[in-house]
Design a protein around this motif. Structure first.
Motif: not given
Length: 190
Positions: A161-165
């Motif tokens: 959801e944070r765009g880090l994956l």
């Protein structure tokens, strides 16, 4: 570059963390190694951890968080780090967020390695045989994988959801997996 490497036991996190550390010139930090270092050197945090481990108890999150924060503040982490084995639950995610805010160092990416359960069971059984690890029985391995699925795997949604994956298949040749990770990270962080 500041990275988390996550995935179930046996997926190759330690192997890939070491290769990525060499590639990016940053330390790979395993929470297990941090604990062993602090206990071996009888640091204040190590002695506190021993008060739990000597009784066969898990080290509480609060102490684990202190030990991780202490390690991330060391000089060799100024250009980045790869954290393996932390966070393991939602409360540790919150603690890591606070640590990184205090240190003024945002997280760049979260590498999530994955493999089918049968592959993981086979790898861990092989590791147990090669290393003579009596604690890696099929029952214990299954329990660890279950704990990961219940407590740690949901954290991947948070980081997604944070765009880090950055999700990577953990099955294949070690160097090919590393190349996939580096290509995905370079595209994401560039």
């Amino acid at each position: 570059m500041r990275l988390l490497i996550m995935g179930p036991q046996g997926v190759g996190k330690g192997t890939q963390a070491a290769k990525l550390a060499e590639h990016y010139g940053i330390p790979a930090i395993s929470t297990g190694d941090i604990f062993r270092y602090n206990i071996k050197n009888k640091t204040e945090l190590g002695l506190e951890a021993m008060s739990y481990t000597d009784k066969g108890e898990l080290v509480p999150d609060e102490l684990t968080n202190k030990i991780v924060k202490d390690r991330l503040a060391m000089d060799d982490t100024k250009n980045g780090w790869i954290l393996d084995g932390y966070p393991r639950n939602a409360s540790q995610v919150e603690a890591l967020d606070a640590m990184l805010a205090d240190l003024g160092t945002p997280l760049d990416a979260v590498v999530a390695l994955d493999a089918d359960r049968d592959v993981l069971m086979e790898r861990m059984a092989k590791r147990a045989a090669e290393q003579g690890r009596t604690d890696d029985t099929p029952e214990v391995i299954a329990k660890r994988l279950e704990t990961y699925a219940q407590e740690t795997a949901p954290l991947l949604d948070t980081y997604g959801e944070r765009g880090l994956l950055v999700a990577i298949d953990g099955v294949g040749e070690i160097d090919a997996i590393q190349a996939d990770i580096v290509a995905a990270l370079d595209a994401k962080v560039a």
